[in-house]
Design a protein around this motif. Sequence first.
Motif, PDB file in Angstrom:
ATOM      1  N   LEU A 552      59.352 -22.795  47.570  1.00 43.93           N
ATOM      2  CA  LEU A 552      59.646 -24.184  47.236  1.00 43.93           C
ATOM      3  C   LEU A 552      60.974 -24.605  47.873  1.00 43.93           C
ATOM      4  CD1 LEU A 552      58.681 -24.354  43.452  1.00 43.93           C
ATOM      5  CD2 LEU A 552      57.570 -25.580  45.318  1.00 43.93           C
ATOM      6  N   PRO A 553      61.045 -25.804  48.397  1.00 41.48           N
ATOM      7  CA  PRO A 553      62.316 -26.253  48.984  1.00 41.48           C
ATOM      8  C   PRO A 553      63.383 -26.369  47.898  1.00 41.48           C
ATOM      9  CG  PRO A 553      60.736 -28.061  48.860  1.00 41.48           C
ATOM     10  CD  PRO A 553      59.984 -26.825  48.513  1.00 41.48           C
ATOM     11  N   PRO A 554      64.600 -25.931  48.176  1.00 45.35           N
ATOM     12  CA  PRO A 554      65.682 -26.021  47.178  1.00 45.35           C
ATOM     13  C   PRO A 554      65.859 -27.440  46.644  1.00 45.35           C
ATOM     14  CG  PRO A 554      66.367 -24.712  49.067  1.00 45.35           C
ATOM     15  CD  PRO A 554      65.052 -25.313  49.430  1.00 45.35           C
ATOM     16  N   TYR A 555      65.521 -28.423  47.474  1.00 47.24           N
ATOM     17  CA  TYR A 555      65.675 -29.818  47.070  1.00 47.24           C
ATOM     18  C   TYR A 555      64.878 -30.129  45.813  1.00 47.24           C
ATOM     19  CZ  TYR A 555      65.567 -34.900  47.513  1.00 47.24           C
ATOM     20  OH  TYR A 555      65.684 -36.237  47.277  1.00 47.24           O
ATOM     21  N   LEU A 556      63.702 -29.476  45.671  1.00 51.33           N
ATOM     22  CA  LEU A 556      62.845 -29.776  44.527  1.00 51.33           C
ATOM     23  C   LEU A 556      63.295 -29.082  43.250  1.00 51.33           C
ATOM     24  CD1 LEU A 556      59.104 -29.809  45.672  1.00 51.33           C
ATOM     25  CD2 LEU A 556      60.421 -31.668  44.667  1.00 51.33           C
ATOM     26  N   VAL A 557      63.936 -27.948  43.363  1.00 50.40           N
ATOM     27  CA  VAL A 557      64.230 -27.136  42.177  1.00 50.40           C
ATOM     28  C   VAL A 557      65.697 -27.169  41.761  1.00 50.40           C
ATOM     29  CG1 VAL A 557      62.311 -25.605  42.707  1.00 50.40           C
ATOM     30  CG2 VAL A 557      64.601 -25.031  43.518  1.00 50.40           C
ATOM     31  N   GLN A 558      66.583 -27.785  42.574  1.00 49.28           N
ATOM     32  CA  GLN A 558      68.013 -27.676  42.304  1.00 49.28           C
ATOM     33  C   GLN A 558      68.422 -28.288  40.967  1.00 49.28           C
ATOM     34  OE1 GLN A 558      70.215 -29.875  45.258  1.00 49.28           O
ATOM     35  NE2 GLN A 558      68.839 -31.622  45.186  1.00 49.28           N
ATOM     36  N   ASN A 559      67.674 -29.269  40.481  1.00 52.04           N
ATOM     37  CA  ASN A 559      68.018 -29.908  39.213  1.00 52.04           C
ATOM     38  C   ASN A 559      67.128 -29.447  38.067  1.00 52.04           C
ATOM     39  OD1 ASN A 559      70.206 -31.605  40.105  1.00 52.04           O
ATOM     40  ND2 ASN A 559      68.670 -32.815  41.186  1.00 52.04           N
ATOM     41  N   LEU A 560      66.360 -28.375  38.319  1.00 51.12           N
ATOM     42  CA  LEU A 560      65.487 -27.834  37.278  1.00 51.12           C
ATOM     43  C   LEU A 560      65.868 -26.420  36.879  1.00 51.12           C
ATOM     44  CD1 LEU A 560      62.038 -29.083  38.639  1.00 51.12           C
ATOM     45  CD2 LEU A 560      63.433 -30.105  36.828  1.00 51.12           C
ATOM     46  N   VAL A 561      66.456 -25.660  37.794  1.00 50.58           N
ATOM     47  CA  VAL A 561      66.836 -24.280  37.494  1.00 50.58           C
ATOM     48  C   VAL A 561      68.049 -23.926  38.355  1.00 50.58           C
ATOM     49  CG1 VAL A 561      65.244 -23.325  39.199  1.00 50.58           C
ATOM     50  CG2 VAL A 561      65.984 -21.905  37.274  1.00 50.58           C
ATOM     51  N   THR A 562      68.968 -23.154  37.800  1.00 51.39           N
ATOM     52  CA  THR A 562      70.134 -22.725  38.568  1.00 51.39           C
ATOM     53  C   THR A 562      69.757 -21.581  39.505  1.00 51.39           C
ATOM     54  OG1 THR A 562      70.772 -21.243  36.756  1.00 51.39           O
ATOM     55  CG2 THR A 562      71.773 -23.432  36.799  1.00 51.39           C
ATOM     56  N   ALA A 563      70.610 -21.337  40.499  1.00 49.25           N
ATOM     57  CA  ALA A 563      70.306 -20.319  41.509  1.00 49.25           C
ATOM     58  C   ALA A 563      70.159 -18.937  40.891  1.00 49.25           C
ATOM     59  CB  ALA A 563      71.395 -20.314  42.582  1.00 49.25           C
ATOM     60  N   ASP A 564      70.938 -18.645  39.828  1.00 57.19           N
ATOM     61  CA  ASP A 564      70.836 -17.327  39.196  1.00 57.19           C
ATOM     62  C   ASP A 564      69.715 -17.256  38.166  1.00 57.19           C
ATOM     63  OD1 ASP A 564      71.817 -18.867  37.137  1.00 57.19           O
ATOM     64  OD2 ASP A 564      73.731 -17.800  36.969  1.00 57.19           O
ATOM     65  N   ARG A 565      68.996 -18.376  37.983  1.00 62.07           N
ATOM     66  CA  ARG A 565      67.853 -18.479  37.064  1.00 62.07           C
ATOM     67  C   ARG A 565      68.227 -18.140  35.616  1.00 62.07           C
ATOM     68  NH1 ARG A 565      63.155 -15.273  40.230  1.00 62.07           N
ATOM     69  NH2 ARG A 565      64.872 -13.796  40.456  1.00 62.07           N
ATOM     70  N   ARG A 566      69.463 -18.403  35.257  1.00 64.11           N
ATOM     71  CA  ARG A 566      69.889 -18.183  33.870  1.00 64.11           C
ATOM     72  C   ARG A 566      69.869 -19.482  33.054  1.00 64.11           C
ATOM     73  NH1 ARG A 566      72.147 -13.266  32.968  1.00 64.11           N
ATOM     74  NH2 ARG A 566      73.153 -14.052  31.084  1.00 64.11           N
ATOM     75  N   HIS A 567      69.793 -20.617  33.733  1.00 64.99           N
ATOM     76  CA  HIS A 567      69.751 -21.910  33.046  1.00 64.99           C
ATOM     77  C   HIS A 567      68.637 -22.763  33.640  1.00 64.99           C
ATOM     78  CE1 HIS A 567      73.654 -20.936  31.299  1.00 64.99           C
ATOM     79  NE2 HIS A 567      74.111 -20.708  32.522  1.00 64.99           N
ATOM     80  N   ALA A 568      67.911 -23.438  32.785  1.00 64.48           N
ATOM     81  CA  ALA A 568      66.886 -24.379  33.213  1.00 64.48           C
ATOM     82  C   ALA A 568      67.006 -25.637  32.378  1.00 64.48           C
ATOM     83  CB  ALA A 568      65.488 -23.767  33.074  1.00 64.48           C
ATOM     84  N   SER A 569      66.444 -26.717  32.875  1.00 66.18           N
ATOM     85  CA  SER A 569      66.497 -27.973  32.143  1.00 66.18           C
ATOM     86  C   SER A 569      65.100 -28.525  31.942  1.00 66.18           C
ATOM     87  CB  SER A 569      67.351 -28.997  32.899  1.00 66.18           C
ATOM     88  OG  SER A 569      66.661 -29.480  34.034  1.00 66.18           O
TER      89      SER A 569
END
Length: 804
Positions: A552-569
């Motif tokens: 998935l392009p980072p553009y789509l996921v940057q505001n849904l999950v953090t890079a370390d995958r410890r936080h999601a919204s």
Amino acid sequence: MTRLRLLVCFAVAAVLLGAAGFGATRLGLDARTATLAPASQASDATAEYARSFGGDPVVVLVQAPWQVATGTRNLIILASLEGRLQHVPGVRAVEGPGTLVNSAATAALDVALTALRADAKTAGDAARATAQKAGRSAADAEAAARAEEVATLRRDTVSLLDRFPQIRETGVPSLDNPRFVSAFLFRRDGSVKPLYRSFFPRPGATLVAVRLADNAGLGTVRQLRDTVTATLRQFPLQGAQVVVSGAPVVEEALTRASATDLRAVLPVAAIAMIAILLLLLRGRFALLPVPVALAGVVYTAGALDLLRRPTTLAAIAAVPILLGLITDYVVQLGAGGAREDGAATMATVRRRARALGLAAGATAAGALVLVVSPIPVVRSIGMVVAIGVACGLLALLLIAVPLLVRGRIGAGGGTRARLQRITGCIGAAGMRRSTAVLAVALITGAAGLALAPLQRTTTDIRNFASSGLPALRDLGTLERATGAGAEIAVLVDAPDVTAPAVTAWMLAAEKRLAGLLPAGAPPPVSIADLLVTVNQGKVPDPATQRQILAGLPPYLVQNLVTADRRHASVAIGIPLQDLAQQERLLARMRDTLSPPPGANARLAGDAVLAADGEAGLASSGLLMDLLALAAVGAVLLLVTRSARRTVVGLVPMVLATGWTTLVVVALRIQVNPITAVLGALVIALATEFSVIWSARFREALAAGLAPAEAAATTSARTGSAIAVSGLTLCAGFLALAVSSSPLLRSFGLVAGLGVAAAVLAVLLLCPPLCIRLLAPAHARATSGAASATPGHTLSYDTVGGGNR
């Protein structure tokens, strides 16, 4: 005071005024919702969410059919606009259809071109190897390799459409290819693909969302709005209307309106105060207080800039407080006592300043109590008032004292005789039926304090701005177009928020949350939706999940999950509604979350702060009242070392606070974070009135007047000066009526009621309280001193005999 000292004082005052004025021009106001809400778990979650994903978004709404909004020209303009917005300082991320389509087109071409380059390189390497094996030179071998690469690229380009059939169907991926854009964003029936529903929440609505960095200020919001305006003026969208809205835009607009209000409130308050002083004071003395007060306000602004204190809407609310407070200092410093006639001298000024210093110390202590409040705007107003007291005393020392002594404009320019008669009559009424007056005052005051939790409260920023504010109208437009005027976020924390168990829980939680929302509200959006959609409707296993996230392009996921995958919204759009309804909705949301073991879920966002802040506002105000009472009482007791004088200083203010609350509850006046702590402010500000009254009463006793005569004289002379001070303070508060903000108008009205109640309490209750509590103590002290002096006898009857 010599002429040289006078000139030195004025020179120092002028230099400080210039420096403070320069600092005042650099002060900024902050009307964010976060300043109006108390610290809580929600505020911690909101701060963490802002650090991970950015704050509440600034939303650019494009109102047009989807096919029009994503037409070739409009989509290119949107992509350019999104690029410009991304470069505004303080912006964390920009989500919009222009950048989305451009990123997808670039990615699609990259895949094809990468394949072509790989085939060409393989063919070139083979040709090089063959030439070297045939014994050809290195240069010839390299030339053979380059020739074969070119030939392979030509052959593969001819067969490109066969190798990538999606290009045959839509054409070359690009922003200016309408077939590609339509196939990428929409289904064949014209509905938006699930992956992109956050960009197209409803037919006719296309969104660009700009999320701010957690340290971005409202200046960033202003620059974003200006960037949108300038870009679309240069390249207007065809067949579309654009609205810039969202909670940060409303906050920024309210801040601008408040700054405009400040420029209006200051002159109105000054003119009203000058008119009252000219009407009620005699001689040149009437012209002195307001200039000194204005200088004190400027000193305060400069001090706030020097101390780098955060400046909220409380700064505007504090302007009339400081104007009235410093005006009162000048009036009380120049007003004569029971037997003081003629102009002020250095000795009389020193004597009056002692009582004034005690009152100012008590005021500062009561104001500083507000610094412990969990609400930032309340902490701010406490700090502003405390600093203002010190700056007011500085202005008094540098300007008022030299003029009072050198200019001979003190007590001889006292209050008008008619006002003295009125205040004297009020004091006499309190003395004639002292027991009944004290009983009624105590009962009504206690009733008001008991009813404090019943006050109507609000922390909704929409209630703090004028209904005609364009930003509020735009917010309503956004809600009608999308079904949501505010955003609530669920911040999910876990060792891996994309693990299958957490993903399955997020999907189930989204369904439960959607069931709580009103009809027409957009469905919640999370990383779980992307994972399941890409995986053909199934929760992916860990290996597949990693593969999907990598693709998935980072553009789509940057505001849904953090890079370390410890936080999601989980983003939830909600319609604008009454805060009481919103609080109930939030309570149901919290109950329905139930995260799995090892995961945590918290609600975050400005809408959560506003609703949670309303819940404990009234009880917070009552706590601040009690703390202010304790602080002021401690200062009075520490300085005077007299429980009786402390009681006389506090009782009128406590009862005045109760009376004010009684009126507020009876009239159903809505309480906001500033008016909620008005009781503490009344106690802090108006304790000065009772302290000055009791000090002048004691001076009258020391001058040989009987208690009743001392009370009558103090009621007329000092009481009239207190009335002048109270009226000017009320005028300053009522000047807030010219403000466009309901928050400030409400504060001005309630504060005016509080000050009027405080003045009435002092004029009515101080005479009987002082006669009952202070006169006997003074008589005993005088009798003891006389009996200890050989050749002198002084009986209790000699000083007025007690309370007869």
